[in-house]
Scaffold this motif. Structure first.
Motif, PDB file in Angstrom:
ATOM      1  N   TYR A   1     -19.236  11.710  10.917  1.00  0.00           N
ATOM      2  CA  TYR A   1     -19.061  10.153  11.820  1.00  0.00           C
ATOM      3  C   TYR A   1     -19.651   9.037  10.873  1.00  0.00           C
ATOM      4  CZ  TYR A   1     -20.937   6.362  14.751  1.00  0.00           C
ATOM      5  OH  TYR A   1     -20.738   4.554  15.389  1.00  0.00           O
ATOM      6  N   SER A   2     -18.662   8.236  10.972  1.00  0.00           N
ATOM      7  CA  SER A   2     -18.538   7.077   9.831  1.00  0.00           C
ATOM      8  C   SER A   2     -18.838   5.454  10.536  1.00  0.00           C
ATOM      9  CB  SER A   2     -17.747   6.978   8.259  1.00  0.00           C
ATOM     10  OG  SER A   2     -16.377   7.398   9.220  1.00  0.00           O
ATOM     11  N   GLY A   3     -19.471   4.286   9.246  1.00  0.00           N
ATOM     12  CA  GLY A   3     -19.077   3.301   9.613  1.00  0.00           C
ATOM     13  C   GLY A   3     -20.330   3.023  10.096  1.00  0.00           C
ATOM     14  N   THR A   4     -20.015   2.186  10.957  1.00  0.00           N
ATOM     15  CA  THR A   4     -21.495   1.321  12.346  1.00  0.00           C
ATOM     16  C   THR A   4     -22.169   2.336  13.293  1.00  0.00           C
ATOM     17  OG1 THR A   4     -19.826  -0.715  12.441  1.00  0.00           O
ATOM     18  CG2 THR A   4     -22.274  -0.800  13.751  1.00  0.00           C
ATOM     19  N   ILE A   5     -23.647   2.074  12.311  1.00  0.00           N
ATOM     20  CA  ILE A   5     -23.771   3.147  13.170  1.00  0.00           C
ATOM     21  C   ILE A   5     -24.378   2.761  14.824  1.00  0.00           C
ATOM     22  CG2 ILE A   5     -25.986   4.914  13.397  1.00  0.00           C
ATOM     23  CD1 ILE A   5     -25.535   5.116  10.046  1.00  0.00           C
ATOM     24  N   SER A   6     -24.111   2.772  15.858  1.00  0.00           N
ATOM     25  CA  SER A   6     -24.763   2.050  16.671  1.00  0.00           C
ATOM     26  C   SER A   6     -24.089   2.636  17.953  1.00  0.00           C
ATOM     27  CB  SER A   6     -23.729   0.672  17.061  1.00  0.00           C
ATOM     28  OG  SER A   6     -24.039   0.221  18.579  1.00  0.00           O
ATOM     29  N   LYS A   7     -24.842   2.521  18.828  1.00  0.00           N
ATOM     30  CA  LYS A   7     -24.798   3.216  20.491  1.00  0.00           C
ATOM     31  C   LYS A   7     -23.403   3.012  20.903  1.00  0.00           C
ATOM     32  CE  LYS A   7     -26.485   3.035  25.703  1.00  0.00           C
ATOM     33  NZ  LYS A   7     -27.380   2.451  26.383  1.00  0.00           N
ATOM     34  N   ASP A   8     -23.399   1.111  20.947  1.00  0.00           N
ATOM     35  CA  ASP A   8     -21.521   0.834  21.543  1.00  0.00           C
ATOM     36  C   ASP A   8     -20.793   1.559  20.289  1.00  0.00           C
ATOM     37  OD1 ASP A   8     -22.420  -0.455  23.024  1.00  0.00           O
ATOM     38  OD2 ASP A   8     -23.097  -2.360  21.554  1.00  0.00           O
ATOM     39  N   TYR A   9     -20.631   2.911  19.395  1.00  0.00           N
ATOM     40  CA  TYR A   9     -19.550   2.974  18.864  1.00  0.00           C
ATOM     41  C   TYR A   9     -19.977   4.647  19.147  1.00  0.00           C
ATOM     42  CZ  TYR A   9     -18.076  -0.948  16.319  1.00  0.00           C
ATOM     43  OH  TYR A   9     -17.890  -2.438  16.168  1.00  0.00           O
ATOM     44  N   GLY A  10     -20.940   4.735  20.046  1.00  0.00           N
ATOM     45  CA  GLY A  10     -21.176   6.152  19.922  1.00  0.00           C
ATOM     46  C   GLY A  10     -21.350   7.427  19.542  1.00  0.00           C
ATOM     47  N   PRO A  33     -16.520   8.977  18.080  1.00  0.00           N
ATOM     48  CA  PRO A  33     -16.905   8.981  19.570  1.00  0.00           C
ATOM     49  C   PRO A  33     -16.703   7.305  20.949  1.00  0.00           C
ATOM     50  CG  PRO A  33     -18.484   9.267  18.579  1.00  0.00           C
ATOM     51  CD  PRO A  33     -17.346   8.938  17.648  1.00  0.00           C
ATOM     52  N   TYR A  34     -15.689   6.811  20.062  1.00  0.00           N
ATOM     53  CA  TYR A  34     -16.288   5.270  20.602  1.00  0.00           C
ATOM     54  C   TYR A  34     -16.302   4.688  21.930  1.00  0.00           C
ATOM     55  CZ  TYR A  34     -13.908   3.591  16.281  1.00  0.00           C
ATOM     56  OH  TYR A  34     -13.932   3.517  15.059  1.00  0.00           O
ATOM     57  N   GLN A  35     -17.151   4.273  22.588  1.00  0.00           N
ATOM     58  CA  GLN A  35     -17.536   3.782  24.185  1.00  0.00           C
ATOM     59  C   GLN A  35     -16.343   3.152  24.490  1.00  0.00           C
ATOM     60  OE1 GLN A  35     -19.833   4.821  26.192  1.00  0.00           O
ATOM     61  NE2 GLN A  35     -22.012   4.391  25.424  1.00  0.00           N
ATOM     62  N   VAL A  36     -14.330   3.666  25.254  1.00  0.00           N
ATOM     63  CA  VAL A  36     -13.766   2.501  24.972  1.00  0.00           C
ATOM     64  C   VAL A  36     -14.232   1.711  26.415  1.00  0.00           C
ATOM     65  CG1 VAL A  36     -11.873   3.264  26.235  1.00  0.00           C
ATOM     66  CG2 VAL A  36     -12.635   4.779  24.612  1.00  0.00           C
ATOM     67  N   ASN A  37     -14.437   0.574  26.022  1.00  0.00           N
ATOM     68  CA  ASN A  37     -14.535  -0.417  26.920  1.00  0.00           C
ATOM     69  C   ASN A  37     -13.232  -1.256  26.103  1.00  0.00           C
ATOM     70  OD1 ASN A  37     -15.390  -2.185  25.096  1.00  0.00           O
ATOM     71  ND2 ASN A  37     -17.462  -1.288  25.250  1.00  0.00           N
ATOM     72  N   LYS A  38     -13.371  -2.895  26.812  1.00  0.00           N
ATOM     73  CA  LYS A  38     -12.628  -3.781  26.829  1.00  0.00           C
ATOM     74  C   LYS A  38     -12.403  -4.725  25.799  1.00  0.00           C
ATOM     75  CE  LYS A  38     -11.457  -5.470  31.971  1.00  0.00           C
ATOM     76  NZ  LYS A  38     -11.737  -6.366  32.142  1.00  0.00           N
ATOM     77  N   VAL A  55      -9.283 -13.122  11.914  1.00  0.00           N
ATOM     78  CA  VAL A  55      -9.975 -13.273  13.340  1.00  0.00           C
ATOM     79  C   VAL A  55      -9.573 -10.919  13.190  1.00  0.00           C
ATOM     80  CG1 VAL A  55      -9.427 -12.353  15.732  1.00  0.00           C
ATOM     81  CG2 VAL A  55      -8.739 -14.740  14.606  1.00  0.00           C
ATOM     82  N   GLN A  56     -10.803 -10.598  12.162  1.00  0.00           N
ATOM     83  CA  GLN A  56     -11.365  -9.188  12.365  1.00  0.00           C
ATOM     84  C   GLN A  56     -11.723  -8.596  13.557  1.00  0.00           C
ATOM     85  OE1 GLN A  56     -13.525  -8.492   9.170  1.00  0.00           O
ATOM     86  NE2 GLN A  56     -12.415 -10.403   7.768  1.00  0.00           N
ATOM     87  N   GLU A  57     -12.325  -9.706  14.533  1.00  0.00           N
ATOM     88  CA  GLU A  57     -12.531  -9.214  15.521  1.00  0.00           C
ATOM     89  C   GLU A  57     -12.207 -10.185  16.602  1.00  0.00           C
ATOM     90  OE1 GLU A  57     -14.632  -6.518  15.827  1.00  0.00           O
ATOM     91  OE2 GLU A  57     -15.324  -5.935  13.915  1.00  0.00           O
ATOM     92  N   ASN A  58     -12.041  -9.637  18.173  1.00  0.00           N
ATOM     93  CA  ASN A  58     -12.596 -10.488  19.243  1.00  0.00           C
ATOM     94  C   ASN A  58     -13.714 -10.286  19.366  1.00  0.00           C
ATOM     95  OD1 ASN A  58     -11.644 -11.531  21.911  1.00  0.00           O
ATOM     96  ND2 ASN A  58     -10.525 -10.220  22.447  1.00  0.00           N
ATOM     97  N   TYR A  59     -13.986 -11.448  19.047  1.00  0.00           N
ATOM     98  CA  TYR A  59     -15.998 -11.807  19.304  1.00  0.00           C
ATOM     99  C   TYR A  59     -16.250 -11.808  20.740  1.00  0.00           C
ATOM    100  CZ  TYR A  59     -16.428 -12.167  14.217  1.00  0.00           C
ATOM    101  OH  TYR A  59     -15.865 -11.867  12.904  1.00  0.00           O
ATOM    102  N   TYR A  60     -15.601 -12.451  21.304  1.00  0.00           N
ATOM    103  CA  TYR A  60     -15.356 -12.442  23.026  1.00  0.00           C
ATOM    104  C   TYR A  60     -15.548 -11.679  23.721  1.00  0.00           C
ATOM    105  CZ  TYR A  60     -15.114 -13.715  27.967  1.00  0.00           C
ATOM    106  OH  TYR A  60     -14.910 -13.939  29.460  1.00  0.00           O
ATOM    107  N   ARG A  61     -14.986 -10.933  23.984  1.00  0.00           N
ATOM    108  CA  ARG A  61     -14.839  -9.380  23.960  1.00  0.00           C
ATOM    109  C   ARG A  61     -16.252  -8.600  23.446  1.00  0.00           C
ATOM    110  NH1 ARG A  61      -9.355  -6.924  26.587  1.00  0.00           N
ATOM    111  NH2 ARG A  61      -8.497  -8.792  27.488  1.00  0.00           N
ATOM    112  N   ASN A  62     -16.673  -8.478  21.551  1.00  0.00           N
ATOM    113  CA  ASN A  62     -17.589  -7.934  21.361  1.00  0.00           C
ATOM    114  C   ASN A  62     -18.872  -8.093  22.366  1.00  0.00           C
ATOM    115  OD1 ASN A  62     -15.790  -6.698  19.847  1.00  0.00           O
ATOM    116  ND2 ASN A  62     -16.405  -7.672  17.953  1.00  0.00           N
TER     117      ASN A  62
END
Length: 370
Positions: A196-205, A277-282, A114-121
């Motif tokens: 800034y490194s890793g997944t380039i995404s709005k959700d990751y900030g 700069p993560y979007q801190v959500n659940k 379980v690398q991710e909580n896909y439900y929450r993602n």
């Protein structure tokens, strides 16, 4: 016939940092008389192993939201049928159903990494349209619960998953995603370099990081921003292009192709500060990002979005400074303040950040499986 183990993911390359470089290599070294087969995306770098019991099967080559993903399970089932494994480790929820049905025909033990909580993602990020999020998230949880009674063991990449997914608890072992020791030539940090490194995404900030760095650059011309990683979302990619056209102080490495992990580590090593700069959500609030371990191993200071769950890790050494990336009004004052701070006054211990401590738990758990 030698014992056979399959380790598979839909979204990660065959030489994935966790599934192959950590879990896979630890098992292959410990069990040289067992064949280990890795299934996933084709890697951006040639995939080979010095181990004679490791094999790569790059089955997939599609975008994260591609319709081809619907048929990935069929290809996976066919590969299982040919390889006839005794143990299958899956790291993507969609692969649970194919191995579940495979178990009808042949005896196999199923391990869910379980690398991710896909439900929450899905539920708490903006990857999918608002009206679809709850439905898709519930479908993911339905698949996980449906397959639960056939799963022999769960490996949890985050301690918070133990509380977030209580139905897994009595079969679960926390094997944290700490960093594997790496060989990288020492390099000095570059003054003013932000990474800034890793997944380039709005959700990751990523856009919060760009906006914050752009405001800082207006008053401190020495500031440069390196964005390194993979951008899976078309809309995010298009928006990123607009920022790159507007600001010459930003450098992009990767973007539409996966970047080798060693290149990311090199970029982090050259950073004066890494930006988180993560979007801190659940979806992310309780997790410890792998970048925390990587930056701590490199002793690269971090600028981190404020989140109480990360306070003990960041302040322990200290490994960085908490800031609010949504507030770009006082960037110059923050920059002047953090120049005065002394980071890593306490050196992180091996137990805190390196994979070896988790490897022991993995091998102890695996011994009970075989």
């Amino acid at each position: 016939m030698k014992p056979t183990v399959v380790l598979a993911s839909i979204l990660k390359p065959v030489d994935d940092v966790r599934l192959y470089q950590k879990i896979g290599q630890s098992l292959a070294n410990q069990y040289p008389d067992t064949d280990f087969h890795f299934i996933g995306f084709a890697s951006q770098t040639p995939s080979f192993s010095k181990s004679t019991n490791v094999y790569f099967h790059p089955l997939y080559a599609f975008k994260r939201l591609s319709s081809q993903r619907l048929f990935a399970g069929i290809r996976f089932f066919r590969k299982l049928w040919r390889l006839q494994p005794q143990i299958v480790v899956v790291a993507t929820f969609e692969l649970l159903l194919p191995v579940y049905f495979y178990r009808w025909f042949r005896k196999v033990r199923i391990v869910y990494d379980v690398q991710e909580n896909y439900y929450r993602n899905i539920r708490y990020t903006q990857v999918f349209p608002t009206l679809l999020r709850r439905l898709l998230a519930n479908n993911v949880r339905l698949i996980e619960r449906f397959c639960h009674h056939r799963i022999t063991q769960y490996l949890l990449a985050e301690a918070c998953y133990y509380q977030e997914m209580p139905f897994m608890q009595h079969k679960a072992t926390i094997v944290a995603n700490k960093v594997k020791r790496f060989a990288i030539s020492p390099q000095p940090s570059i003054p003013g370099r932000l990474v800034y490194s890793g997944t380039i995404s709005k959700d990751y900030g990523v856009f919060r990081a760009i906006h914050w760095a752009a405001q800082l650059h207006q008053k401190h011309s020495e500031i440069s921003l390196v964005i390194i990683g993979f951008c899976p979302n078309v809309q995010d990619w298009q928006q990123l292009q607009l920022w790159l056209e507007k600001h010459s102080f930003i450098q992009l490495i990767g973007g539409q192709k996966i970047v080798p992990h060693q290149e990311i580590l090199k970029a982090l090593q050259q950073a004066q500060f890494a930006l988180l700069p993560y979007q801190v959500n659940k979806s992310v609030a309780g997790r410890i990002p792998t970048k925390f371990y990587e930056c701590a191993a490199l002793q690269t200071p971090m600028l981190v979005q404020t989140n109480p769950a990360w306070q003990s890790f960041i302040e322990k050494y200290p490994a960085g400074t908490f800031i609010d990336f949504d507030d770009a009004t006082n960037t110059s004052q923050i920059w002047e303040n953090i120049q005065q701070n002394t980071y890593y006054q306490q050196t992180p211990t091996d137990e805190d950040i390196f994979w070896e401590s988790e490897e022991k738990k993995l091998l102890a758990t695996w011994k009970k499986l075989i």
